[in-house]
Design an enzyme around this catalytic site. Structure first.
Site, PDB file in Angstrom:
ATOM      1  N   GLU A  34       0.832  -1.206   0.000  1.00 27.73           N
ATOM      2  CA  GLU A  34       0.000   0.000   0.000  1.00 27.73           C
ATOM      3  C   GLU A  34       0.864   1.251   0.000  1.00 27.73           C
ATOM      4  O   GLU A  34       1.791   1.384   0.809  1.00 27.73           O
ATOM      5  CB  GLU A  34      -0.900  -0.005   1.235  1.00 27.73           C
ATOM      6  N   GLY A 126     -12.260   2.151  -1.613  1.00 27.32           N
ATOM      7  CA  GLY A 126     -10.872   1.727  -1.769  1.00 27.32           C
ATOM      8  C   GLY A 126     -10.710   0.550  -2.699  1.00 27.32           C
ATOM      9  O   GLY A 126      -9.723  -0.176  -2.622  1.00 27.32           O
ATOM     10  N   SER A 128     -11.012   0.849  -6.167  1.00 30.71           N
ATOM     11  CA  SER A 128     -10.593   1.350  -7.488  1.00 30.71           C
ATOM     12  C   SER A 128     -11.729   1.468  -8.489  1.00 30.71           C
ATOM     13  O   SER A 128     -11.603   1.079  -9.645  1.00 30.71           O
ATOM     14  CB  SER A 128      -9.467   0.491  -8.064  1.00 30.71           C
ATOM     15  N   SER A 129     -12.826   2.039  -8.057  1.00 31.64           N
ATOM     16  CA  SER A 129     -13.923   2.285  -8.993  1.00 31.64           C
ATOM     17  C   SER A 129     -13.499   3.248 -10.087  1.00 31.64           C
ATOM     18  O   SER A 129     -13.918   3.103 -11.250  1.00 31.64           O
ATOM     19  CB  SER A 129     -15.144   2.832  -8.242  1.00 31.64           C
ATOM     20  N   SER A 130     -12.670   4.231  -9.762  1.00 36.54           N
ATOM     21  CA  SER A 130     -12.246   5.199 -10.783  1.00 36.54           C
ATOM     22  C   SER A 130     -11.351   4.535 -11.823  1.00 36.54           C
ATOM     23  O   SER A 130     -11.469   4.811 -13.022  1.00 36.54           O
ATOM     24  CB  SER A 130     -11.523   6.382 -10.135  1.00 36.54           C
ATOM     25  N   ASP A 174      -3.602   0.706  -9.574  1.00 46.98           N
ATOM     26  CA  ASP A 174      -5.021   0.443  -9.763  1.00 46.98           C
ATOM     27  C   ASP A 174      -5.355   0.194 -11.231  1.00 46.98           C
ATOM     28  O   ASP A 174      -6.072  -0.754 -11.568  1.00 46.98           O
ATOM     29  CB  ASP A 174      -5.846   1.615  -9.236  1.00 46.98           C
TER      30      ASP A 174
END
Length: 386
Positions: A34, A126, A128-130, A174
């Site tokens: 992370e 958290g 990673s939809s974007s 991502d």
């Protein structure tokens, strides 16, 4: 009726003709690693079955039309010539930023598109939809306009869209996970040279599960705290005279920290990144040697580092980890950018229900919003579905 058919039919309702195709790109869970990606370090994500799906057709008139079933409002129409970084702060910045990034990279064959989107990737969790939104648009345009770009190249262009156009200083993990992951594997990614290794990760075969606990606490990477952490890491690298914190060897960490003197904030950030890179390598080694259960304590170490050194946890995430471990979980940690979002919990499959119940009861006792819990299954990366 399949999701692809439903999305295609909705596209036709919106735009008056059937789409040329339908594509899907997944969200991701990061198993370990992370805030190492923008430090040229190691990460280990895998793709989720949750996807953003796009029905797309080409246009030749320099117009981009966008619609999402997940956002209120009708079709948004934009001119390709008017796309500029930071001009758009709505949800449309993500897909329009991808078009801008492709054209800025010289792919001027992209002359417009009609796009309809829908997603099952939880936003602000958290996961990673974007990135899923960016990658599905990039893959569709790559296929439709025959650009010939590989998954890692699409990921780079999507990262540039998010960094420059959207203004969120995210790393490359991502987008690469969404574009390149494979079913039944975790992706061991070196974010410096983008070399990849697919590491088998079939928990069901070993009688285990990885639970994702969405705390329902929302975050935004484009807000200031993420950027502050990245700037602090860059400061640490400059003070140590290295290109990136990836270049600080684990066995030289104590000496590096001594050289940073009394700048405690930078010391903490450096300590997290260097130890986290080492944790990724340990998890890879354990999985390759068949010692999957042994990754549990490494996940716990990672959470402590994110909580105490990087300081990006929150009460809800800490409660998930502490409660799950007390209920018999093999390991747990927060995942994603921090300040909310999700935690992952490694459990024996026979303990999954009991651990889930314990977490849900702990949230209720703390008067927190009820969490969403589901089993994470390593799934396929971005692909055309019809």
């Amino acid at each position: 009726m399949s999701e692809a058919v439903v999305v295609a039919e909705r596209f036709e309702e919106l735009y008056g003709a059937a789409p040329e195709g339908v594509w899907a790109a997944p969200g991701r869970v990061n198993l370990i690693g992370e805030h190492t990606d923008y430090n040229d370090g190691f990460v280990m994500p895998f793709a989720l079955p949750h996807t953003t799906v796009a029905a797309v057709s080409r246009r030749t008139d320099g117009v981009l039309r966008l619609h999402s079933d997940d956002v209120e409002g009708g079709v948004v129409e934009l001119s390709l010539d008017a796309l500029t970084p930071e001009a758009d702060r709505a949800w449309t910045a993500y897909p329009s930023g991808v078009v801008w990034s492709l054209r800025e990279a010289g792919h001027t064959a992209v002359t417009g598109a009609d796009i309809h989107l829908t997603s099952t990737v939880p936003t602000g969790a958290g996961l990673s939809s974007s990135a899923a939104l960016e990658v599905v648009v990039a893959l569709a345009l790559n296929d439709l306009y025959d650009l010939g770009l590989k998954g890692w190249q699409l990921a780079r262009l999507c990262q540039r869209a998010e960094n420059v156009y959207v203004g969120a200083p995210t790393g490359i993990m991502d987008q690469t996970a969404s574009a390149c992951c494979e079913t039944g594997h975790a992706l061991f990614l070196d974010t410096r040279d983008l070399s990849q290794r697919q590491i088998p990760f079939d928990l069901a075969a070993e009688g285990m599960q990885l639970l994702v606990v969405d705390t329902q606490v929302k975050h935004s990477h484009s807000e200031g705290e993420y950027g502050k952490r990245r700037a602090g890491c860059e400061k640490g690298a400059a003070l140590l005279g290295v290109d990136a914190l990836r270049d600080v060897a684990y066995d030289e960490l104590d000496a590096a920290l001594d050289r940073l003197g009394d700048d405690e904030e930078v010391r903490r950030l450096v300590r997290h990144v260097v130890t986290e890179d080492q944790r990724v390598e340990r998890v890879v080694s354990l999985l390759k040697s068949g010692e999957t259960r042994a990754i549990g304590p490494v996940l716990v170490e990672g959470h402590a580092s994110l909580r105490d050194d990087f300081r990006i946890s929150c009460p809800e995430l800490d409660l998930v980890v502490d409660t799950a471990l007390a209920a018999g979980a093999l390991g747990a940690r927060m995942t994603g950018g921090g300040f909310g979002g999700s935690a992952i919990v490694l459990v024996d499959a026979t303990d999954a229900d009991a651990v889930t119940k314990a977490v849900e009861e702990a949230f209720a006792d703390a008067a927190f919003t009820a969490p969403r819990v589901f089993v994470a299954v390593p799934s396929a990366g971005a692909r055309r579905v019809s």
